[in-house]
Design a protein around this motif. Structure first.
Motif, PDB file in Angstrom:
ATOM      1  N   LYS A  71     -10.703  12.542  49.095  1.00 39.93           N
ATOM      2  CA  LYS A  71     -10.900  11.027  49.005  1.00 39.93           C
ATOM      3  C   LYS A  71     -11.857  10.715  47.918  1.00 39.93           C
ATOM      4  CE  LYS A  71      -9.683  10.419  53.862  1.00 39.93           C
ATOM      5  NZ  LYS A  71     -10.105  10.187  55.170  1.00 39.93           N
ATOM      6  N   GLY A  72     -12.952  11.658  47.998  1.00 44.81           N
ATOM      7  CA  GLY A  72     -14.018  11.051  46.910  1.00 44.81           C
ATOM      8  C   GLY A  72     -13.408  11.356  45.554  1.00 44.81           C
ATOM      9  N   ASP A 121     -12.194  15.197  53.149  1.00 43.15           N
ATOM     10  CA  ASP A 121     -13.073  14.151  52.459  1.00 43.15           C
ATOM     11  C   ASP A 121     -13.494  14.144  51.101  1.00 43.15           C
ATOM     12  OD1 ASP A 121     -12.949  12.806  55.070  1.00 43.15           O
ATOM     13  OD2 ASP A 121     -14.800  13.995  55.712  1.00 43.15           O
ATOM     14  N   SER A 141     -20.154  13.309  47.620  1.00 38.85           N
ATOM     15  CA  SER A 141     -19.367  14.081  48.747  1.00 38.85           C
ATOM     16  C   SER A 141     -18.567  13.091  49.561  1.00 38.85           C
ATOM     17  CB  SER A 141     -20.212  14.917  49.639  1.00 38.85           C
ATOM     18  OG  SER A 141     -21.098  13.958  50.515  1.00 38.85           O
ATOM     19  N   GLY A 142     -17.572  13.594  50.253  1.00 41.46           N
ATOM     20  CA  GLY A 142     -16.627  12.871  50.882  1.00 41.46           C
ATOM     21  C   GLY A 142     -17.430  12.493  52.272  1.00 41.46           C
ATOM     22  N   LYS A 143     -18.123  13.433  52.750  1.00 40.89           N
ATOM     23  CA  LYS A 143     -18.586  13.558  53.995  1.00 40.89           C
ATOM     24  C   LYS A 143     -20.073  13.753  53.956  1.00 40.89           C
ATOM     25  CE  LYS A 143     -17.564  16.292  57.417  1.00 40.89           C
ATOM     26  NZ  LYS A 143     -18.749  17.015  57.667  1.00 40.89           N
ATOM     27  N   ALA A 149     -14.099  19.008  55.335  1.00 39.36           N
ATOM     28  CA  ALA A 149     -14.786  18.637  54.324  1.00 39.36           C
ATOM     29  C   ALA A 149     -14.142  18.507  53.107  1.00 39.36           C
ATOM     30  CB  ALA A 149     -15.995  19.650  54.175  1.00 39.36           C
ATOM     31  N   PRO A 190     -22.825   9.554  51.316  1.00 34.64           N
ATOM     32  CA  PRO A 190     -21.651  10.006  51.649  1.00 34.64           C
ATOM     33  C   PRO A 190     -20.383   8.865  51.802  1.00 34.64           C
ATOM     34  CG  PRO A 190     -22.796  10.266  53.639  1.00 34.64           C
ATOM     35  CD  PRO A 190     -23.656   9.869  52.346  1.00 34.64           C
ATOM     36  N   GLY A 191     -19.043   9.254  51.689  1.00 32.64           N
ATOM     37  CA  GLY A 191     -18.029   8.081  51.725  1.00 32.64           C
ATOM     38  C   GLY A 191     -17.612   7.603  50.314  1.00 32.64           C
ATOM     39  N   THR A 192     -16.914   6.452  50.612  1.00 35.00           N
ATOM     40  CA  THR A 192     -16.166   5.690  49.574  1.00 35.00           C
ATOM     41  C   THR A 192     -16.400   4.307  49.895  1.00 35.00           C
ATOM     42  OG1 THR A 192     -14.167   5.973  50.660  1.00 35.00           O
ATOM     43  CG2 THR A 192     -14.385   7.621  48.943  1.00 35.00           C
ATOM     44  N   THR A 227     -18.672  19.870  48.105  1.00 34.89           N
ATOM     45  CA  THR A 227     -18.026  20.374  49.395  1.00 34.89           C
ATOM     46  C   THR A 227     -18.239  21.560  50.041  1.00 34.89           C
ATOM     47  OG1 THR A 227     -15.864  20.139  50.435  1.00 34.89           O
ATOM     48  CG2 THR A 227     -16.026  21.275  48.104  1.00 34.89           C
TER      49      THR A 227
END
Length: 365
Positions: free
Chosen positions: A252-253, A249, A106-108, A246, A218-220, A240
């Motif tokens: 971005k993922g 982000d 997930s992006g966040k 959400a 979470p994140g990259t 997401t």
């Protein structure tokens, strides 16, 4: 009685479009053998994706498709299930017992990625696959609690250098929470976290897994980059919510996986609607249509939508996630439908040639 050829039989079978494969079984290469005689039609179907709960429905659908041609012949159908390994030019020694690796990302934080991961793993197992979970969220591991692993339970060791995964509900799992006290914070810098993740992955004796799901942080950041560089990941699933922040982000993922040549099978939209426990009224608290929009933007697919439901949270917190706590519920069926589609989409990518471990170069503009 009219003579029948294999081509006629396969043409009739092609009329049935499997909802998970989104194509016919002949087109998917699932028809392994066809034998026609004066007295019967015998078929052997080999499914390359996890779909055990649908075998009976598939049999009936194929028999119905063949009935107009049968002219009194008995129709015999055998359905087998064989999950193939995703091809990779490099197979790490610690992953000898793993066929396919799926990153769930997930992006966040806060979108329900870990809850989705554990229920997706259990759903794949319910569909006849052998499944494991690696909890790669070193800072905030949660899979142990979700699987009902007791605090203080430690994995056994083998050959003084390997861990044996802890098994619950038929799922093999490994997590940093199995190795430290639950109150111990991981006050580590990025390289230490990446190293710990690699050790958990490569020093665990995974036993004959069709799928290893990696519950990503979470994140990259560091772990995502290390995973892409060092591990033969088959594909990724992005979780997401419909909320705009959400989705921002999540984009971005998806972009991150594309840059490192890891295919994204699709998007799971969690908390899509709130279902009132008293009257059943549905309300889109976080917006509507976000998962579908992002899937369209990135030419992938919306794998499924999951509701914001009190029961899902309570069951997962209690160590008995929805898929096993209420296997006949509508929520469990949603997870199983997503699991079947994930498995089918990965099987299709395997058949058409997969990705390899990328070489990543960092350039300064």
């Amino acid at each position: 009685m009219t003579a029948l050829s294999r081509e006629q039989v396969e043409t009739a079978l092609a009329a049935y479009i499997d909802p998970d494969l989104k194509q016919s079984l002949p087109a998917a290469g699932a028809v392994q053998a066809v034998e026609v005689s004066e007295t019967g039609i015998e078929l052997r179907i080999q499914c390359k994706h996890a779909c055990a709960t649908r075998h009976a429905d598939i049999k009936q659908a194929l028999k119905d498709a063949l009935a107009p041609l049968a002219e009194g012949r008995a129709i015999s159908l055998v359905i087998e299930q064989q999950i193939d390994a995703h091809p990779s030019p490099k197979k790490l020694s610690g992953l000898a017992g793993v066929k396919n690796i799926i990153a769930v990302a997930s992006g966040k934080g806060g979108v329900g990625k870990s809850t989705t991961t554990v229920n997706l793993a259990l759903a794949l197992a319910a569909e006849g696959a052998r499944v494991g979970i690696l909890d790669a969220d070193i800072y905030g591991p949660s899979q142990g609690m979700m699987l009902g692993v007791l605090e203080g339970e430690r994995p056994e060791t083998a050959e003084e250098k390997y861990f044996r995964p802890i098994e619950r509900h038929g799922i093999q799992s490994m997590s940093m929470s199995y190795l430290v006290d639950e109150n111990t914070p991981m006050v580590w810098r990025g390289p230490m976290v990446s190293g710990a993740m690699q050790q958990l992955l490569n020093q665990t004796l995974w036993q004959d897994l069709d799928y290893l799901l990696i519950d990503m942080p979470p994140g990259t950041g560091d772990i995502q980059l290390t995973l892409a560089q060092r591990v033969p990941v088959s594909a990724a699933v992005v979780v997401t919510t419909p909320q705009d922040i959400a989705l921002l982000d999540a984009k971005k993922g998806i972009e991150m996986f594309r840059k490192v040549d890891i295919p994204v099978l699709g998007v799971v939209e969690n908390m899509s609607v709130h279902i009132c426990s008293q009257c059943g009224h549905e309300e889109a608290l976080f917006g509507a249509g976000g998962g579908e929009r992002i899937a369209d933007d990135y030419h992938t697919e919306l794998l499924g939508q999951l509701p914001l439901a009190l029961a899902i949270r309570e069951q997962t917190d209690a160590g008995r996630p929805t898929v096993i706590a209420e296997p006949d519920s509508a929520h469990a069926e949603r997870y199983r439908a997503i699991a079947r589609r994930v498995s089918a989409a990965l099987a299709e990518k395997c058949a058409t040639g997969g990705n390899s471990i990328p070489n990543i170069a960092v350039e300064l503009d």
